[in-house]
Design a protein around this motif. Sequence first.
Motif, PDB file in Angstrom:
ATOM      1  N   VAL A 172       3.470  -7.981   0.508  1.00 22.44           N
ATOM      2  CA  VAL A 172       3.501  -8.861  -0.531  1.00 22.44           C
ATOM      3  C   VAL A 172       3.856  -8.579  -2.010  1.00 22.44           C
ATOM      4  O   VAL A 172       4.772  -9.080  -2.559  1.00 22.44           O
ATOM      5  CB  VAL A 172       1.960  -9.832  -0.485  1.00 22.44           C
ATOM      6  N   ILE A 173       3.191  -7.353  -2.280  1.00 24.57           N
ATOM      7  CA  ILE A 173       3.606  -6.608  -3.512  1.00 24.57           C
ATOM      8  C   ILE A 173       5.100  -6.054  -3.481  1.00 24.57           C
ATOM      9  O   ILE A 173       5.790  -6.111  -4.439  1.00 24.57           O
ATOM     10  CB  ILE A 173       2.670  -5.650  -3.903  1.00 24.57           C
ATOM     11  N   GLU A 174       5.510  -5.767  -2.278  1.00 26.47           N
ATOM     12  CA  GLU A 174       6.946  -5.431  -2.052  1.00 26.47           C
ATOM     13  C   GLU A 174       7.979  -6.545  -2.381  1.00 26.47           C
ATOM     14  O   GLU A 174       8.902  -6.515  -2.975  1.00 26.47           O
ATOM     15  CB  GLU A 174       7.331  -4.947  -0.653  1.00 26.47           C
ATOM     16  N   HIS A 175       7.643  -7.657  -1.870  1.00 28.24           N
ATOM     17  CA  HIS A 175       8.125  -8.975  -1.909  1.00 28.24           C
ATOM     18  C   HIS A 175       8.058  -9.394  -3.415  1.00 28.24           C
ATOM     19  O   HIS A 175       9.091  -9.959  -3.882  1.00 28.24           O
ATOM     20  CB  HIS A 175       7.576 -10.152  -1.077  1.00 28.24           C
ATOM     21  N   ARG A 176       6.939  -9.237  -4.221  1.00 28.92           N
ATOM     22  CA  ARG A 176       7.099  -9.584  -5.439  1.00 28.92           C
ATOM     23  C   ARG A 176       7.853  -8.757  -6.320  1.00 28.92           C
ATOM     24  O   ARG A 176       8.663  -9.448  -7.139  1.00 28.92           O
ATOM     25  CB  ARG A 176       5.440  -9.425  -6.054  1.00 28.92           C
ATOM     26  N   VAL A 224       3.067 -14.716  -3.288  1.00 27.96           N
ATOM     27  CA  VAL A 224       2.419 -14.620  -2.076  1.00 27.96           C
ATOM     28  C   VAL A 224       2.849 -16.033  -1.280  1.00 27.96           C
ATOM     29  O   VAL A 224       2.983 -16.047  -0.225  1.00 27.96           O
ATOM     30  CB  VAL A 224       0.839 -14.941  -2.144  1.00 27.96           C
ATOM     31  N   GLN A 225       2.923 -17.303  -1.851  1.00 30.16           N
ATOM     32  CA  GLN A 225       3.480 -18.409  -1.337  1.00 30.16           C
ATOM     33  C   GLN A 225       4.839 -18.274  -1.013  1.00 30.16           C
ATOM     34  O   GLN A 225       5.259 -18.726   0.061  1.00 30.16           O
ATOM     35  CB  GLN A 225       3.325 -19.680  -2.359  1.00 30.16           C
ATOM     36  N   SER A 226       5.633 -17.592  -1.661  1.00 27.64           N
ATOM     37  CA  SER A 226       7.110 -17.275  -1.148  1.00 27.64           C
ATOM     38  C   SER A 226       7.002 -16.490   0.103  1.00 27.64           C
ATOM     39  O   SER A 226       7.833 -16.712   1.120  1.00 27.64           O
ATOM     40  CB  SER A 226       7.830 -16.498  -2.336  1.00 27.64           C
ATOM     41  N   PHE A 227       6.174 -15.446   0.207  1.00 27.47           N
ATOM     42  CA  PHE A 227       6.183 -14.667   1.174  1.00 27.47           C
ATOM     43  C   PHE A 227       5.745 -15.405   2.490  1.00 27.47           C
ATOM     44  O   PHE A 227       6.352 -15.195   3.559  1.00 27.47           O
ATOM     45  CB  PHE A 227       5.487 -13.375   1.097  1.00 27.47           C
ATOM     46  N   LEU A 228       4.804 -15.976   2.466  1.00 22.70           N
ATOM     47  CA  LEU A 228       4.179 -16.977   3.683  1.00 22.70           C
ATOM     48  C   LEU A 228       5.332 -17.835   4.009  1.00 22.70           C
ATOM     49  O   LEU A 228       5.560 -17.847   5.382  1.00 22.70           O
ATOM     50  CB  LEU A 228       2.797 -17.720   3.179  1.00 22.70           C
ATOM     51  N   ALA A 229       5.991 -18.540   3.249  1.00 22.84           N
ATOM     52  CA  ALA A 229       7.033 -19.607   3.738  1.00 22.84           C
ATOM     53  C   ALA A 229       8.265 -18.919   4.178  1.00 22.84           C
ATOM     54  O   ALA A 229       8.812 -19.365   5.087  1.00 22.84           O
ATOM     55  CB  ALA A 229       7.166 -20.548   2.462  1.00 22.84           C
ATOM     56  N   ASN A 266      -2.140   2.492  -5.996  1.00 20.47           N
ATOM     57  CA  ASN A 266      -1.070   2.291  -7.044  1.00 20.47           C
ATOM     58  C   ASN A 266      -1.356   1.023  -7.439  1.00 20.47           C
ATOM     59  O   ASN A 266      -1.411   0.926  -8.941  1.00 20.47           O
ATOM     60  CB  ASN A 266       0.384   2.582  -6.369  1.00 20.47           C
ATOM     61  N   ASP A 267      -1.491   0.012  -6.675  1.00 19.53           N
ATOM     62  CA  ASP A 267      -1.838  -1.281  -7.354  1.00 19.53           C
ATOM     63  C   ASP A 267      -3.085  -1.415  -8.007  1.00 19.53           C
ATOM     64  O   ASP A 267      -3.089  -1.988  -9.170  1.00 19.53           O
ATOM     65  CB  ASP A 267      -1.491  -2.301  -6.071  1.00 19.53           C
ATOM     66  N   LEU A 268      -4.051  -0.665  -7.351  1.00 18.37           N
ATOM     67  CA  LEU A 268      -5.502  -0.695  -8.108  1.00 18.37           C
ATOM     68  C   LEU A 268      -5.343   0.057  -9.583  1.00 18.37           C
ATOM     69  O   LEU A 268      -5.940  -0.535 -10.377  1.00 18.37           O
ATOM     70  CB  LEU A 268      -6.431   0.022  -7.175  1.00 18.37           C
TER      71      LEU A 268
END
Length: 418
Positions: free
Chosen positions: A374-378, A395-400, A324-326
Motif C-alpha cells: 500500500v505504501i509503495e502504491h501511495r 488504500v482504496q486505489s490499491f484495493l480496487a 521507515n514508515d513509523l
Amino acid sequence: MPAHVERRRAVRTGMLVPVRITSALVDPALLDLPWSTPLEQWPADQLVALPQGISRHIVRFVRLAGTVYAVKETGERVAEREYDLLRALERIDFPSVEAVAIVADRQDGEGGPLDPVLITRHLQFSLPYRALFSHTLRPETLNRLLDALAALIVRMHLTGFFWGDCSLSNTLFRRDAGAFAAYLVDAETGALHPRLSNGQREEDLEIARVNIFGEALDLEAAGLLHPSIDPEVVCEEVVLRYQRLWHEITYEQRIEREARHDIERRIRRLNELGFDVAEVAMSVVDGGRYLVRPKVVDAGYHSRRLLRLTGLDTEENQARRLLNDLDTYRAESDLTDEQQAAHRWLTEVFEPVVRAVPAHLRGKLEPAELFVQVIEHRWRLSERAGRDVGLAPAVQSFLADELVHRPDEQAILGVEVR
C-alpha cells in the motif's frame, strides 16, 4: 481375543484405532484422522489442495480447526530425529516449519504395520519453488529467490546447523517487501553443532550446487525457465551469493587507529543486512592499526526491533519498510518518545489499513506485506500526481486496482509470481 483381531474389528465397526502420538501440544482433532489408512490413500475430503515441492516421501495436507498441517510418512527414527531438530531450531528462532507431532504404531485394517508420520504446521502464505515456477519466471524474480536461499544457508551455518540436503525443494518462500524470505522445510538429514568447520560448510554448498542444478534442469525440461537462464549459472549463483554474504559477515578488517568510525560503519552495514552484532573483537597489528572482527550473533535485526515496539511479527525486509514508515510518522507527529510513537502509528496508521480490506480479499496478502505494498502504491500515485495523495485514497486505489486482481496466496495453487 488376539490384539490384531480386536484391531480389525475396531476398524470394521468404525471404532478409533489406538496410535502413539508424540507432541508437545497435541491437537485432539489429530485423533480423528484415518491413521489406519496409508497416507497416499487418504480420501480427498480429508485433504487440502496445496502446492508442494518434490519429496522422497508421501506428503499430504489436512485442515483441522482452521489450521493446516503437513503430514509426511517416514521411518520412526527419521521422524523422531527430524522432530527433535525442528523443535531445537524453533527454540533458537530459526526460519523453519514448526514440528507438531509424530504418530507411530500405525496399522492397517488387517493389522499390518504402516509407516509413522511426522506432522508439521503449514507455513501460511508460503510458496514452494515449483509454484513460483508454474509460469515462466522472470530472471529478476529468480535473483530474489537465490538471494533468499543464500541468506538462509548463511544464517543456518552461523547457527551451527548442517543441512545435508540443501535444495529448492526443501525450502519454502514467503514474500518480503519486494524480496523473498526462505524457510527450511526438511531437516531429516540435518545436524546441529556448536559451530561448523569450513569443511562442513563446503560440503553443504556442494550438495546445494548439485541439487539446484538438477532442479533447474528439471524446470528447463518442463519449459519453465526463462530462455536467458542457464541451469549451470543458477546453481553457481547460489554459492557465489552465499560466499559474498559470508565474507561480509565474518571477514577480519584492518583499520587505522584514527578511522574508528569505520567500525561503526561496518556494524551499520551488517545491521542493514539484517544481522545483530553482539561484540567487536579488536587487536593491534602493524603498530598503528586495529584488526577488527564483529561477532554476529543473529539475523532479524529489524524484525526484532519492530516486534519490541509494536508486537508485529514480520519478515526482515517488511520490518525495515514498516520501521521507515513509523520513523517518518514519528518525525511528522513531533513525538520524542519512541514507544508512544509506535503505539500511535500502530493504532492510527497500520491497523486502519489492514481493517480496510474486505473479508473476501484478506487471503490475498498477509497484513505486513499488504501494508508495504500500500505504501509503495501511495508513492507511485504521488509521483504521478506531483503531490502526496494521502494514505486513505491510496488504500482504496490499491484495493480496487491492485489487490482484487491478485491471487489468493494464503492457499496458492500454481500462479504467476510477479
